[in-house]
Structure formats: C-alpha cells, structure tokens
Design an enzyme around this catalytic site. Sequence first.
Site, mmCIF file in Angstrom:
data_model
loop_
_atom_site.group_PDB
_atom_site.id
_atom_site.type_symbol
_atom_site.label_atom_id
_atom_site.label_comp_id
_atom_site.label_asym_id
_atom_site.label_seq_id
_atom_site.Cartn_x
_atom_site.Cartn_y
_atom_site.Cartn_z
ATOM 1 N N ASP A 204 0.726 -1.370 0.014
ATOM 2 C CA ASP A 204 -0.034 0.075 0.165
ATOM 3 C C ASP A 204 0.942 1.381 0.103
ATOM 4 O O ASP A 204 0.837 2.277 0.690
ATOM 5 C CB ASP A 204 -0.856 0.048 1.090
ATOM 6 N N LYS B 118 2.294 3.190 -5.939
ATOM 7 C CA LYS B 118 1.941 2.162 -6.771
ATOM 8 C C LYS B 118 2.803 1.827 -7.934
ATOM 9 O O LYS B 118 2.879 0.843 -8.502
ATOM 10 C CB LYS B 118 0.431 2.780 -7.295
ATOM 11 N N ASP C 239 -3.116 -3.052 -2.659
ATOM 12 C CA ASP C 239 -4.209 -2.047 -2.587
ATOM 13 C C ASP C 239 -4.331 -1.099 -3.693
ATOM 14 O O ASP C 239 -3.179 -0.747 -4.425
ATOM 15 C CB ASP C 239 -4.199 -1.166 -1.454
ATOM 16 N N ASN C 240 -5.406 -0.414 -4.130
ATOM 17 C CA ASN C 240 -5.434 0.734 -5.228
ATOM 18 C C ASN C 240 -4.951 0.181 -6.397
ATOM 19 O O ASN C 240 -4.447 1.178 -7.444
ATOM 20 C CB ASN C 240 -4.745 1.918 -4.715
ATOM 21 N N GLU D 129 -11.134 4.118 -0.843
ATOM 22 C CA GLU D 129 -11.398 4.537 0.724
ATOM 23 C C GLU D 129 -12.091 5.693 0.919
ATOM 24 O O GLU D 129 -11.639 6.687 0.361
ATOM 25 C CB GLU D 129 -10.149 4.220 1.610
#
Length: 259
Positions: free
Chosen positions: A183, A186, A211-212, A241
């Site tokens: 996380d 990226k 994540d993401n 989120e």
Amino acid sequence: MVSPAIALAFLPFIVTLLIRYRHYLLLLYRAVLVTWLRDRLTGTSREQRAFQYVLAHAIPGDPHHILRTFDQWCYHCEHLSCVGPDKGRIVERVLLERAPLRVLELGTYCGYGTVLLAQGLPPGARLYTIEGDPRHAAVAEKVIRLAGFSEQTVELIVGPSEEVIPRLREKHGLMNANFVFMDHWKRCYLRDLQLLESHQLLAEGATILADNVLFPGAPHFLQYAKTCGKYHCKVHRANLEYFRAIPDGIAELRYTGTH
C-alpha cells in the site's frame, strides 16, 4: 476573445463533465486543496492532525476503536490514503484464512494498515512494516504503540523499500514472508514484487495483497502478475477508501514458486 454564443455552446458539455466526474473533483478538493490550506494555517501535517484526533478520541490499547476513530476523521475531517473499512474487511478475511506467521507490509504511512494487520495476526506471528518517509514513520510509530503492539510483534523499518528489501534477511531476520500487503507508491509495486522474488523473500504459497490497483491503478503490476506464470491472481472489486462512488480494488496474488 470567446463570443458568448460559443461559450453557451460548450456549457452543456462542461456541465456534463462536472456531473460525471463530481466525485473525483470532491476527492481532489478534500485530499489536496483542503490539506494544502490546513497545512499552512496550522503549521502541522495532515498525518499529525489525524494522530492528534486519534489520541484525543480513541481508546488506548483497543486496535478496533483506533481504526474506527481514524475512519471518523477521514469521513468527516480530512482524507487519508489508508486502506479504509470496506477494503479493510477484505484484508481481514484473507489474513484470517491464511493465518501467516511472517507478514510484510510495504507502506506503513500513518499506521492504519499496520494496526489492521497486527490485530489479525495469529499467536507467535510477527509483522515487519516498511515506511520510506521518516515523518510518516514517526506518526505510525505512535499509532502502533498506542494500539498496544510491542516491537516484538510489529517492527517498523524506516527507509526506501528498494533499499530495505535486500537487507530484510540479513539485518532484520526475515527469512521469507507468508503474507505481503502493498500500500505504498503504486509505481513501485512491480519493482518491489520482483525484488522480493529475486531475494527469495516469498515463501511458496505466499499471499500478496496490493491495494489501489484500479484507482489510481497499477497496470504494469497487474499485467506481470497475470502473465508471468508465478502467481494465481484475482482482483477483489471494491470502492476507494472513504469515497464509495469511486471504483477501486485489491489484487490478491498466490505465489506458486519460480518457474
């Protein structure tokens, strides 16, 4: 100078864009503009303000309550790029299924994900978490200890992930990880996954959650995970989120070993 007639002709198009992308504009406002303004008015960072709120409202030693207090701050005060409650339930479920003893987190940030992971660890497990920004790490350290986790359970390592990962075995005693949560930046997902592979830090059957991967997105990471032949890969679709109208997702990889 643009004539009124031309301006009026473009008005429906502009209104349509504003309506279609209103949630992204709200995210820009809350995550960038509000933060920039409050940073200058208060002389403190968003992460420090969040910690002060948690310190004032959360129950020390209660990880669940600390996470919920963070959520309240993010919904009602300022936006933090934490995994959040909705995607957090995905992380909790997978962590419970795998029951890993050696967990690695890339991107501690302010400690939200760290507390989420630490509260779900089985007895005897250890969590190693890496944060590249010393200012964020200072906040995260306080959050982790406020939640009641000792250094024997959670070790916070400060430094760039590309420098820390090669030293994890020799300097920190992590032979390999059963579970990895990504996380951080990226653009670093693919690089760091390949670093973990090259330094043999992934146990066979290890689970990697990232994540993401849909917003802001990690397309090269996803393409590699799906095509390299080393992983079984799926994406849990969810929402960004604290912004339910913005689609996002968590990638789940199962490491099958080198080929």
